[in-house]
Design a protein around this motif. Sequence first.
Motif, mmCIF file in Angstrom:
data_model
loop_
_atom_site.group_PDB
_atom_site.id
_atom_site.type_symbol
_atom_site.label_atom_id
_atom_site.label_comp_id
_atom_site.label_asym_id
_atom_site.label_seq_id
_atom_site.Cartn_x
_atom_site.Cartn_y
_atom_site.Cartn_z
ATOM 1 N N SER A 107 0.876 -1.180 0.000
ATOM 2 C CA SER A 107 0.000 0.000 0.000
ATOM 3 C C SER A 107 0.908 1.223 0.000
ATOM 4 O O SER A 107 2.126 1.097 0.197
ATOM 5 N N GLY A 108 0.292 2.376 -0.184
ATOM 6 C CA GLY A 108 1.072 3.614 -0.122
ATOM 7 C C GLY A 108 1.647 3.818 1.269
ATOM 8 O O GLY A 108 2.754 4.326 1.436
ATOM 9 N N TYR A 109 0.878 3.404 2.242
ATOM 10 C CA TYR A 109 1.346 3.522 3.622
ATOM 11 C C TYR A 109 2.624 2.698 3.803
ATOM 12 O O TYR A 109 3.638 3.192 4.303
ATOM 13 N N HIS A 110 2.578 1.442 3.343
ATOM 14 C CA HIS A 110 3.775 0.593 3.420
ATOM 15 C C HIS A 110 4.946 1.237 2.660
ATOM 16 O O HIS A 110 6.091 1.184 3.105
ATOM 17 N N ALA A 111 4.654 1.768 1.483
ATOM 18 C CA ALA A 111 5.724 2.318 0.638
ATOM 19 C C ALA A 111 6.428 3.478 1.341
ATOM 20 O O ALA A 111 7.664 3.531 1.380
ATOM 21 N N ASN A 112 5.647 4.379 1.907
ATOM 22 C CA ASN A 112 6.279 5.548 2.535
ATOM 23 C C ASN A 112 7.042 5.177 3.809
ATOM 24 O O ASN A 112 8.191 5.592 3.975
ATOM 25 N N VAL A 113 6.436 4.412 4.678
ATOM 26 C CA VAL A 113 7.158 4.102 5.923
ATOM 27 C C VAL A 113 8.409 3.279 5.610
ATOM 28 O O VAL A 113 9.482 3.533 6.166
ATOM 29 N N ASN A 132 2.343 17.050 4.495
ATOM 30 C CA ASN A 132 2.556 15.704 3.953
ATOM 31 C C ASN A 132 1.634 14.686 4.618
ATOM 32 O O ASN A 132 1.216 14.849 5.765
ATOM 33 N N HIS A 133 1.382 13.611 3.876
ATOM 34 C CA HIS A 133 0.486 12.554 4.355
ATOM 35 C C HIS A 133 1.043 11.857 5.605
ATOM 36 O O HIS A 133 2.259 11.766 5.795
ATOM 37 N N ALA A 134 0.130 11.322 6.411
ATOM 38 C CA ALA A 134 0.494 10.652 7.665
ATOM 39 C C ALA A 134 1.531 9.541 7.458
ATOM 40 O O ALA A 134 2.389 9.317 8.320
ATOM 41 N N PHE A 178 -1.426 17.451 -2.979
ATOM 42 C CA PHE A 178 -1.682 17.255 -1.543
ATOM 43 C C PHE A 178 -3.077 16.660 -1.335
ATOM 44 O O PHE A 178 -4.056 17.144 -1.916
ATOM 45 N N SER A 179 -3.107 15.627 -0.482
ATOM 46 C CA SER A 179 -4.286 14.770 -0.416
ATOM 47 C C SER A 179 -5.538 15.465 0.092
ATOM 48 O O SER A 179 -6.647 15.118 -0.294
ATOM 49 N N MET A 180 -5.380 16.425 0.991
ATOM 50 C CA MET A 180 -6.557 17.058 1.590
ATOM 51 C C MET A 180 -6.786 18.469 1.051
ATOM 52 O O MET A 180 -7.766 19.118 1.394
ATOM 53 N N ALA A 206 0.685 9.844 -4.890
ATOM 54 C CA ALA A 206 -0.553 9.093 -4.638
ATOM 55 C C ALA A 206 -1.758 9.707 -5.372
ATOM 56 O O ALA A 206 -2.560 8.982 -5.963
ATOM 57 N N HIS A 207 -1.875 11.032 -5.328
ATOM 58 C CA HIS A 207 -3.066 11.669 -5.911
ATOM 59 C C HIS A 207 -2.810 12.254 -7.301
ATOM 60 O O HIS A 207 -3.676 12.932 -7.855
ATOM 61 N N ALA A 208 -1.612 12.022 -7.844
ATOM 62 C CA ALA A 208 -1.306 12.520 -9.185
ATOM 63 C C ALA A 208 -1.148 11.374 -10.172
ATOM 64 O O ALA A 208 -1.300 11.564 -11.385
ATOM 65 N N GLY A 234 4.222 6.069 -5.856
ATOM 66 C CA GLY A 234 2.843 6.242 -6.340
ATOM 67 C C GLY A 234 1.977 5.107 -5.825
ATOM 68 O O GLY A 234 2.487 4.099 -5.330
ATOM 69 N N THR A 235 0.671 5.269 -5.933
ATOM 70 C CA THR A 235 -0.227 4.229 -5.425
ATOM 71 C C THR A 235 -1.080 3.639 -6.552
ATOM 72 O O THR A 235 -1.307 4.273 -7.584
ATOM 73 N N LEU A 236 -1.569 2.446 -6.303
ATOM 74 C CA LEU A 236 -2.408 1.739 -7.276
ATOM 75 C C LEU A 236 -3.868 1.717 -6.821
ATOM 76 O O LEU A 236 -4.737 1.208 -7.515
ATOM 77 N N GLY A 237 -4.136 2.267 -5.646
ATOM 78 C CA GLY A 237 -5.472 2.161 -5.054
ATOM 79 C C GLY A 237 -6.341 3.394 -5.262
ATOM 80 O O GLY A 237 -7.487 3.419 -4.806
ATOM 81 N N LYS A 238 -5.817 4.403 -5.939
ATOM 82 C CA LYS A 238 -6.631 5.614 -6.102
ATOM 83 C C LYS A 238 -7.075 5.703 -7.568
ATOM 84 O O LYS A 238 -7.986 4.971 -7.945
ATOM 85 N N ALA A 239 -6.433 6.565 -8.380
ATOM 86 C CA ALA A 239 -6.908 6.677 -9.766
ATOM 87 C C ALA A 239 -6.827 5.342 -10.510
ATOM 88 O O ALA A 239 -7.599 5.101 -11.435
ATOM 89 N N PHE A 243 -5.228 -1.558 -5.765
ATOM 90 C CA PHE A 243 -4.683 -1.578 -4.407
ATOM 91 C C PHE A 243 -3.187 -1.797 -4.524
ATOM 92 O O PHE A 243 -2.724 -2.469 -5.431
ATOM 93 N N GLY A 244 -2.429 -1.235 -3.583
ATOM 94 C CA GLY A 244 -0.985 -1.411 -3.606
ATOM 95 C C GLY A 244 -0.291 -0.110 -3.968
ATOM 96 O O GLY A 244 -0.946 0.937 -4.122
ATOM 97 N N ALA A 245 1.022 -0.188 -4.082
ATOM 98 C CA ALA A 245 1.802 1.013 -4.376
ATOM 99 C C ALA A 245 3.150 0.601 -4.953
ATOM 100 O O ALA A 245 3.456 -0.594 -5.055
#
Length: 392
Positions: A107-113, A132-134, A178-180, A206-208, A234-239, A243-245
């Motif tokens: 996920s994007g979360y996994h990718a960033n951390v 920046n995202h959490a 930016f996500s928000m 993630a959002h681009a 980048g992420t695979l779960g948005k546009a 799911f995934g990144a």
Amino acid sequence: MPIEDVAAEALRLLEHRGLLRDLRTVSSATDCWVDLGGRRTLLLCSNNYLGLANHPTLVAAAADAAARWGVGAGASRLISGSLALHHQLETEIASWKRAEAAVLFNSGYHANVGTIAALVGEGDAIFSDALNHASIIDGCRLSRARVVVYPHNDVNALESELARVPARHRLIVTDSVFSMDGDMAPLREICELAERYDAWVMVDEAHATGVLGPTGAGLVEQLGLHERVAVQMGTLGKALGCFGAFVAARRDVVRLLVNRARSLVFTTALPPPVVGAALAAVRLVRAEPERRARLQANAQALHAALRRMGAPVPAAPSHILPVVLGNEARTMECSARLLERGVWVQGIRPPTVPPGTARLRATVMATHSEDDLRFAASAFASVFCEEAHERS
Ligand code: PMP
């Protein structure tokens, strides 16, 4: 004290502060309209920007991958879970991103951390945008590097920090969109600073991803910066609707992540149906720019409608349209009133956004029709009108 009492007390506190959140159940596939509590509702808050989450080509690709590869990878990538299908998707992504190599994350979360903590550590410094995202924030914390947070999109402040803070290695990390807030990072200026101050740039697209750039590869592609951005996430779960990144970078950077990113090493590989669908999604996004054009047109249409009614939206349109109301209770009340009118726009509160900036985060999809957007705009107008009436 029993754990449930501690939990109940913590929940009471959240409720008292207007910050309690609960899960809602959607009883249909993710699309422009969904079944929410038995009612057909216009979905205006998903990240399924291109409407691909329920696209027949992706659904068929997932089914084909399940038939050929099974439903689970069976182990982490480094044990026995690295299927040819994973490598195929990584090759496709590397070519799309014009990078030497790419690696998948769950996920994007996994990718960033995982990525941030693998690339920098004690003795290094991270320069991180305040919005920046959490998952970036958590990656910074896990890395044990010194973290310097610069004010949102403020390149002058970033430059002063780069000049002031000594470190062995320096990493500048930023969302691209930016996500928000839906606004964009000044990536060209950031790359210039990175070159001047010997820093690496990591961009979270993630959002681009799927949204910006001639082939939808992101803001880095749109600005032609692939040679200057060291780490493209980048992420695979948005546009892309799956799911995934992924992270795309130089070959040895990717090899280092495979060796050192704990969120990749110590977790089961992405399941084949997801990977098969994501491969189909990347190909579709690269080949069909008209989806992006429709998304931009829809973003402009909703933005214009909200501006006309005097809603507090940013000056520039974006597929992520924040209506910043500030007060948490008012935000949730407006969200509930929109829902009564059949429009689902989630209210966003701290800690997702800074205190005092609670907002309705409206997101359009390429597949929303003009009628859908007119319906949404009239619901907003009616809610704002009702509110103004109550306050007068
Ligand atoms: N980065 C950004 C900017 C995000 O908005 C998100 C998700 N909201 C993520 C990373 C995490 O991605 P994922 O949902 O794939 O974990």
